[in-house]
Design an enzyme around this catalytic site. Structure first.
Site, PDB file in Angstrom:
ATOM      1  CE  LYS A   1       0.770   1.408   4.446  1.00 27.09           C
ATOM      2  NZ  LYS A   1       1.663   2.538   4.727  1.00 27.09           N
TER       3      LYS A   1
ATOM      4  CG  ASP B   1      -0.675   0.180   8.368  1.00 27.45           C
ATOM      5  OD1 ASP B   1      -1.470   1.002   8.884  1.00 27.45           O
ATOM      6  OD2 ASP B   1       0.468   0.492   7.975  1.00 27.45           O
TER       7      ASP B   1
END
Ligand code: C5P
Length: 300
Positions: free
Chosen positions: A11, A138
């Site tokens: 990401k 995350d």
């Protein structure tokens, strides 16, 4: 079934707004996550006991013991199921290690999906998301993929609809940065400068740019509150970011807690040109292109 392989993306954060330090040592965030086409692969193979092995890019920098986020995820899933399952996890790394691209979180998410399948648990995504949040801030996004706004410490997610693809260039640095160290440096800088820390809010123009597939506006709106701290800890990043701007990136920022730098390009061919210019400029260990958004973990 003896083994399951899951492919999982990295990401980049398009907006990382960091609020005040909380009593639990975390910060409230607005974290716009965007999954990009750089992938790790995790193969879960049935065995007695738990073990993990890491291969590929900077594998020697990833722990192969209980500190490994993927094995933590396997233990957490077995604990949730209330059974003493075993597994060997083989992680093939392409996502930069400690690079601010959530590689460890991606491996944990892949391990959850792979073990859920291998052990025949059939847990729905919502259950895996809850287990994920205990492993790291995350990890829930790493299970989801696409583009999403994270609030809280980043674990409360709202998926976003995005028009089309965005084309990215990533400048990889030598060695990683510790997320906790970068957040602590952010707090130190704020204290030193007497900055008033506002409650984090999503930037409406950035969300509109994503909805409309407007790369120009998205480039101008990219923002990461951790960037000054990452640049303070790794002075060379200032030069890397400047080189991206000089070579025509629509926007440049440090990815997450760094030290990877992300540059938005106009198109796939522009990304190729920009990557070549950054390679020539000698401002990174390696330069790669990718596109986003891409889906979360996929069984292959
Ligand atoms: O949740 P995770 O283990 O990935 O976080 C690593 C470290 O990053 C935390 O120990 C904390 O220092 C910092 N962090 C933070 N605020 C967040 C997320 C992470 O301060 N929202």
């Amino acid at each position: 079934m003896d083994s399951v392989t899951v492919r999982v993306p990295a990401k980049v954060n398009l907006q990382l707004a960091v609020g005040p330090l909380r009593d639990d040592g975390y910060h409230d965030l607005v974290n716009v996550f965007h999954a990009v086409s750089i992938f790790d692969e995790v193969t879960a193979t049935a065995k007695v006991g738990m073990s993990v092995r890491v291969e590929g890019e900077s594998a020697d920098q990833v722990p192969e013991d209980g500190e490994n986020l993927a094995i933590k995820a396997a233990f957490a899933l077995a604990g949730h199921a209330g059974r003493s399952y075993g597994v060997n996890l083989l992680i093939r790394k392409s996502i930069p290690v400690a690079g601010g691209m959530a590689g460890g979180s991606a491996d944990a998410a892949a391990a959850l999906v792979a073990c859920n399948e291998l052990w025949g648990l059939g847990l729905p995504l919502e259950d895996l998301m809850e287990i994920a949040a205990d492993i790291g801030s995350d990890v829930p996004f790493a299970l989801l993929g696409g583009t999403a706004v994270g609030t809280g410490r980043g674990e409360r997610l709202t998926p976003l609809k995005v028009e089309g693809d965005f084309h990215w260039v990533f400048a990889l640095a030598d060695g990683g940065l510790s997320t906790a160290t970068v957040y602590a440096e952010c707090d130190r800088l704020r204290e030193a400068t007497g900055e008033r820390v506002a409650w984090p809010r999503a930037a409406e123009p950035l969300l509109a740019a994503l909805r409309e597939g407007d790369a120009e506006t998205l480039g101008a709106e990219l923002r990461n509150d951790l960037q000054p701290a990452a640049v303070m800890l790794r002075g060379s990043l200032a030069r890397t970011l400047k080189a991206g701007r000089e070579h025509g990136a629509l926007g440049s920022l440090v990815s997450g807690s760094g030290p990877t730098c992300a540059f938005l390009a106009r198109s796939e061919s522009h990304a190729g040109e920009l990557a070549a210019s950054l390679k020539d400029a000698g401002v990174a260990r390696d330069v790669i292109t990718a596109h986003g958004p891409v889906p979360g973990p996929v069984i292959v």
